[in-house]
Design a protein around this motif. Structure first.
Motif, PDB file in Angstrom:
ATOM      1  N   GLY A 103      -2.070 -66.243   1.417  1.00 57.46           N
ATOM      2  CA  GLY A 103      -2.346 -67.586   1.913  1.00 57.46           C
ATOM      3  C   GLY A 103      -1.993 -68.699   0.960  1.00 57.46           C
ATOM      4  N   GLU A 104      -1.491 -68.403  -0.241  1.00 55.60           N
ATOM      5  CA  GLU A 104      -1.172 -69.461  -1.203  1.00 55.60           C
ATOM      6  C   GLU A 104      -0.065 -70.355  -0.666  1.00 55.60           C
ATOM      7  N   CYS A 118       0.076 -60.763  -5.147  1.00 55.72           N
ATOM      8  CA  CYS A 118       1.333 -61.506  -4.968  1.00 55.72           C
ATOM      9  C   CYS A 118       1.770 -62.200  -6.257  1.00 55.72           C
ATOM     10  N   VAL A 119       0.800 -62.735  -6.992  1.00 56.76           N
ATOM     11  CA  VAL A 119       1.156 -63.545  -8.162  1.00 56.76           C
ATOM     12  C   VAL A 119       0.610 -62.984  -9.474  1.00 56.76           C
ATOM     13  N   GLN A 158      -3.316 -50.054 -21.298  1.00 62.43           N
ATOM     14  CA  GLN A 158      -2.931 -50.228 -19.902  1.00 62.43           C
ATOM     15  C   GLN A 158      -1.595 -50.955 -19.846  1.00 62.43           C
ATOM     16  N   GLU A 159      -0.705 -50.416 -19.034  1.00 57.84           N
ATOM     17  CA  GLU A 159       0.604 -51.040 -18.877  1.00 57.84           C
ATOM     18  C   GLU A 159       0.580 -51.952 -17.650  1.00 57.84           C
ATOM     19  N   GLU A 160       1.278 -53.035 -17.785  1.00 54.54           N
ATOM     20  CA  GLU A 160       1.309 -54.022 -16.709  1.00 54.54           C
ATOM     21  C   GLU A 160       2.255 -53.588 -15.596  1.00 54.54           C
ATOM     22  N   THR A 161       1.791 -53.711 -14.372  1.00 51.49           N
ATOM     23  CA  THR A 161       2.658 -53.472 -13.207  1.00 51.49           C
ATOM     24  C   THR A 161       2.987 -54.826 -12.614  1.00 51.49           C
ATOM     25  N   PRO A 162       4.229 -55.065 -12.266  1.00 48.92           N
ATOM     26  CA  PRO A 162       4.635 -56.417 -11.845  1.00 48.92           C
ATOM     27  C   PRO A 162       3.936 -56.868 -10.561  1.00 48.92           C
ATOM     28  N   ALA A 163       3.773 -58.210 -10.438  1.00 48.48           N
ATOM     29  CA  ALA A 163       3.225 -58.782  -9.207  1.00 48.48           C
ATOM     30  C   ALA A 163       4.127 -58.435  -8.033  1.00 48.48           C
ATOM     31  N   THR A 164       3.536 -58.290  -6.860  1.00 44.62           N
ATOM     32  CA  THR A 164       4.313 -57.876  -5.674  1.00 44.62           C
ATOM     33  C   THR A 164       5.165 -59.001  -5.128  1.00 44.62           C
ATOM     34  N   HIS A 207       5.277 -63.115  -3.261  1.00 49.40           N
ATOM     35  CA  HIS A 207       4.790 -63.674  -2.003  1.00 49.40           C
ATOM     36  C   HIS A 207       5.678 -63.260  -0.828  1.00 49.40           C
ATOM     37  N   THR A 208       5.069 -63.212   0.345  1.00 49.60           N
ATOM     38  CA  THR A 208       5.809 -63.063   1.602  1.00 49.60           C
ATOM     39  C   THR A 208       5.815 -64.433   2.249  1.00 49.60           C
TER      40      THR A 208
END
Length: 1006
Positions: free
Chosen positions: A578-579, A522-523, A543-549, A551-552
């Motif tokens: 749960g954050e 999420c973060v 390695q290329e960064e994939t964005p955080a998904t 929060h829901t």
């Protein structure tokens, strides 16, 4: 023994009876005389030692013959006898002469309780008793007293007893008396010092001195060494060596010794310098001056210093220049080396273009050549600082181009003659003696500059990049180099020299390995799969960064607070990880709502509060001026390690408790006593607000109205709050002390209140009225807010003390209509009733007290009309900081005058206000809470004297003086309830004590 004798007698009797029975029952023997002699056997005579041998043998006595023919012995009878002692033959009855074999029957001595037997005699053969044993009476006990034994602390005692000294039988048993037990006596602790050990507190028995709790030795603390700075001696002043002392006890750990003054180290005067101390620079007299033979001499006869020349080949000594690094430079400093002087300025294109060549030369041949760059114009320093901050060029300015001693004029007069304004760049090269070898006007290439230096040096200085380089950078001459520092081939580099970089093989190449991918959360961003070399670790495919998904988000519903429970603001959290996204902040529980100060049931939730729970009135109303024990003094810590001064210097801390008095803290773990002050230890469980929180604004739910200056002097929002917002950070300290109170002490005015006191002594009903601001309402006494320890406000304490002293009960005339309500906890007898009235209103100025005296909220008149008034206590002033003190005096005079009109016989007590937080501002812009409050008390004292002159009983309880005196010893936050202008329980108690001291005086309280 007695029983044994009885048994022997019985046995002997039985044996005799048996023998008789056997003898009587034996059959008569059959007469058979054939072949049997009936004569008695001839006995051998026995020698009797008692017989006289001269008289011959003794004849047996002749038996008288029986007339009965049957008694005649049978000549042929074979005599038989029952035993050897039997005289009669069992068959014929012939009597023979026999004798018993005597055996002594031992005596049995009598004892204390049993009879004895004398010595007897019996026949050892037949058992016949020859001499009977006589009974000896029991002797009886010989009584001896066993003395009583007194019990001690650990050993039981005995009562008096008795025993027989003969048989040791116990006649009177000694009963056990229990041990008395120890009487504990405290063995005082001894605090360790820097050099001497201490002792913990112990216990011994005061009777037997047995140690019950051993005093443990506390190691000496050891000195805390601090350096006492020394002082170096100078030529004229003595110095002192560095020393050391203990920061605690001031003991000298390392003595300081005086160092004698050094005295001047004189250097004789020269042509140019006076007699000078080489150490401190002190000078005496004047320089000698140069000596020349004639005007054409170029050098001084004494020092050989050469005068200025201005032609090629002339020796040149220009003046000193100030260098960019703050020093000075003269060509004399370059003697023995080639000197290259470059005249330039920052906006000259050619000057800037060739400057790198000079920089390289200054670096490469600094041991043989000095490069001096002289700038006759402004702006050179900025250019050098920006472009050549670490250059080995000596940069200097030469601004006075028309002066008499400039480098340009002295070295280049011919150039100035041709170019009156000067030409730039110009380079001058001097030999080792300062003789001008060459002048070059205009730009030079690097090769040209190197050529001129080679010429000046008389040969190439040979500059190589590395020890293993084969060719000179300046002349390209080949040499035999040092060995290469060879490094074997790696993934990316072939076999090469680590010094010069020469390469002899291709790289080995990478060994690829996969770097696993990482899923995004999420973060946290994820990573794609990559490649790296397993040998050297180099990243081959990043390695290329994939964005955080992301929060829901899920909403956390708000919870409303109640009187008994805190609430929560609306928040949110992520349903995936749960954050907490928006934290739910706690909303303080709502304060209970009561009809009056003394109502116990909350109007909203029905909560029953305990008035004065956990509070001992006798303790909190104890006069703090007398005695050597202080109870419930409060302090508040901002930082660990902070030392808090108390009202007195403490000798011993009895206890430190939480403000609500439910928790006790441990000395040596939570706090320490240092130099009479209490110190908060690191890691203590005592509340510590910390500077971050204290300078972080008000408590939750409060307005942002308190500002103080932080450590840096900035005005910042500061922690404050009502209820227990401040007091939850405070602790109660009980301690003993030896010093006496030296601050302000309220004077007693008992004589002024003699009529009021006489009413109490007679048991008359009286009315006590309080009128004032929030402090008189009850803020911030814990009992007013219904929080532990529930100490009542000062007005309650005053009335309670009067009731206790005179045996009264108290009733409260409520703000609402209706009959007064008895206060059950203040019923001390039936001598009379005190009617307590309090119409104070928070936030009021004395002006409000005047305007609302009649029928408005907080009014006075309706109550006095109904209940009368015997003592009127008026306490305004905290909110009058912006009013002139004379105005406050006038308003209180109006209030008292109005009351005199309603109750002519009433007595009056004016309570001056405590001082607000002296450091607090009521806005970030600057207005202080502390205004004219300190100046009101003098006006009020004058007002009281005016009333006394008119025959009206009046005095002042001087809380302004008292709080000012306490501020000299304690921080305001140690005794405040809100950090602005309300007292906590401790200072509410001081309010009550000052009022009682004024009215009655502690010496008169029974």
């Amino acid at each position: 023994m007695k029983n044994m004798l009885k048994l022997i007698v019985i046995v002997l009797v039985l044996m005799s009876a048996i023998m008789i029975f056997v003898s009587c029952g034996e059959d008569e023997p059959t007469s058979d005389t054939e072949g049997v002699s009936t004569e008695a056997p001839t006995e051998e005579p026995t020698e009797d030692p008692t017989e006289d041998p001269t008289e011959g043998p003794t004849q047996a006595p002749t038996e008288k013959p029986s007339d009965d023919p049957t008694d005649k012995p049978s000549e042929n009878c074979e005599h038989t006898y029952t035993n050897d002692c039997d005289a009669d033959c069992n068959k014929c009855g012939e009597i023979r002469e026999v004798s018993h074999t005597e055996e002594t029957i031992p005596s049995a001595p009598a004892t204390c309780t049993e009879t004895g037997l004398s010595v007897g005699v019996k026949c050892s053969v037949c058992g016949e008793i020859l001499t009977a044993q006589e009974v000896i009476p029991a002797l009886g006990h010989n009584e001896v007293v066993d003395e009583a034994v007194a019990p001690d602390c650990v050993n039981a005692g005995l009562t008096e007893g008795k025993h027989c000294s003969v048989c040791n039988e116990i006649l009177t048993v000694q009963e056990v008396v229990n041990a008395l037990g120890h009487t504990n006596e405290k063995m005082s602790a001894v605090k360790p010092t820097c050099t001497e050990t201490g002792l913990t507190e112990g216990v011994k028995c005061s009777v037997c001195n047995t140690v019950l709790v051993v005093q443990e030795i506390l190691p000496a603390k050891g000195h805390t060494s601090v350096v006492v700075g020394g002082k170096e001696p100078t030529c004229t002043e003595t110095g002192i060596t560095e020393g050391a002392k203990c920061a605690i006890c001031d003991e000298v750990l390392k003595a300081q010794n005086e160092i004698p003054a050094l005295g001047h180290t004189w250097v004789d005067a020269t042509c140019t310098v006076s007699k000078t101390c080489s150490v401190c620079g002190a000078a005496e007299g004047e320089s000698l001056g140069h000596t020349y033979t004639d005007g054409n001499d170029s050098s001084c006869n004494v020092c050989s210093e050469e005068r200025y020349g201005n032609k090629v080949g002339d020796v040149c000594y220009p003046a000193d220049l100030t260098t960019y690094d703050g020093g000075t430079f003269n060509i004399l400093q370059s003697r023995g080396k080639i000197t290259v002087i470059n005249f330039w300025y920052a906006t000259c294109w050619y000057c800037v273009e060739e400057m790198p060549w000079f920089d390289s030369v200054a670096y490469e041949v600094s041991d043989k050549v000095t490069v001096l760059a002289v700038n006759p114009f402004e702006g050179g320093r900025e250019f050098v600082e920006q472009n050549y901050p670490h250059s080995k060029i000596v940069f200097a300015d030469d601004f006075d181009i028309d002066g008499s001693q400039t480098y340009y004029k002295m070295l280049l007069p011919d150039v100035l003659e041709e170019y009156p304004g000067g030409a730039y760049p110009v380079t001058v090269i001097l030999d080792e003696n300062g003789v001008i070898l060459e002048k070059h006007v205009g730009y030079m290439s690097y090769e040209e500059l190197k050529g001129k230096i080679i010429s000046a040096l008389g040969g190439c200085p040979h500059i190589y990049d590395f020890a293993c380089s084969a060719y000179c950078n300046w002349c390209n001459e080949e040499r035999v180099p040092a060995d290469h520092e060879i490094v074997e081939a790696t993934c990316t580099l072939g076999k090469h020299c680590s010094v010069c970089g020469e390469t002899w093989s291709e790289p080995l190449g990478h060994t690829e390995t996969v770097v696993p991918s990482k899923a995004a959360t999420c973060v946290t961003a994820g990573l794609t799969e990559g490649l790296s070399c397993s040998v050297c670790g180099e990243i081959l495919v990043a390695q290329e960064e994939t964005p955080a998904t992301g929060h829901t988000e899920v909403v956390d519903v708000a919870v409303a607070p109640t009187c008994t429970a805190t609430g929560l603001t609306e928040g949110s959290h992520c349903s995936v990880c749960g954050e907490v996204l928006v934290a739910q902040e706690e909303i303080p529980a709502l304060p209970h709502t009561y009809d009056s100060d003394f109502d116990r049931e909350c109007n909203v939730c029905g909560y029953i509060r305990a008035i004065a729970a956990n509070v001992e009135i006798n303790d909190i109303m104890k006069d703090m001026y007398s005695g050597n024990t202080m109870k419930y003094e409060t302090v508040m810590f901002i930082d660990y390690g902070e030392s808090k001064q108390l009202l007195f210097y403490a000798d011993d801390i009895v206890s430190v408790q939480s403000y609500d008095r439910t928790k006790t803290y441990v000395e040596g773990v939570d706090y320490a006593l240092v130099d009479g002050c209490i110190v908060l230890l690191e890691g203590s469980s005592i509340p510590c607000i910390t500077g971050k929180v204290y300078y972080g604004g008000p408590a939750a739910g409060m307005q942002d109205i308190c500002y103080t200056k932080d450590e840096s002097g900035r005005l910042v929002s500061t922690y404050w709050g009502e209820g227990d917002s401040m007091t939850k950070w405070q602790v109660n300290v009980e301690y003993t002390h030896s010093d006496a109170w030296t601050g302000f002490k309220q004077e007693t005015a008992t004589e002024r209140y003699s009529d009021f006191i006489a009413k109490l002594e007679r048991g008359e009903d009286v009315t006590v009225f309080f009128y004032g601001d929030s402090i008189t309402v009850g803020a911030n006494a814990s009992g007013y807010f219904g929080t532990a320890p529930n100490q009542p406000q000062y007005t309650f304490l005053v009335v309670d003390t009067l009731a206790r002293m005179y045996g009264y009960s108290v009733q409260h005339a409520k703000a609402k209509t209706g009959d007064p309500t008895p206060i059950e906890s203040m019923n001390y007898g039936d001598r009379g009733t005190i009617t307590y009235i309090n119409t104070a209103v928070g936030g009021w100025q004395s002006t409000n007290g005047v305007s609302s005296y009649g029928t408005a909220r907080g009014s006075v008149e309706p109550y006095i009309n109904k209940y009368g008034c015997d003592l009127f206590i008026v306490a305004f002033g905290m909110n009058d900081g912006g009013l002139a003190p004379a105005t406050t005096k006038g308003n209180i005079k109006t209030i008292i005058d109005n009351t005199i009109a309603l109750a002519p016989d009433c007595a009056y007590l004016i309570v001056s206000t405590m001082l607000p937080n002296p450091d607090a501002y009521n806005s970030a812009a600057g207005g202080k809470w502390l205004g004219n409050q300190p100046y009101q008390e003098a006006q009020l004292l004058a007002l009281a004297e005016e009333y006394m002159a008119d025959g009206v009983a009046c005095a002042v309880a001087q809380m302004t003086s008292m709080s000012s005196s306490i501020l000299n010893r304690k921080d305001f936050l140690d005794y405040t309830g809100n950090n602005i202008n309300h007292p906590n329980d401790f200072f509410s108690r001081v309010y009550a004590q000052n009022v009682i001291q004024t009215l009655i005086g502690y010496e008169n309280i029974a």
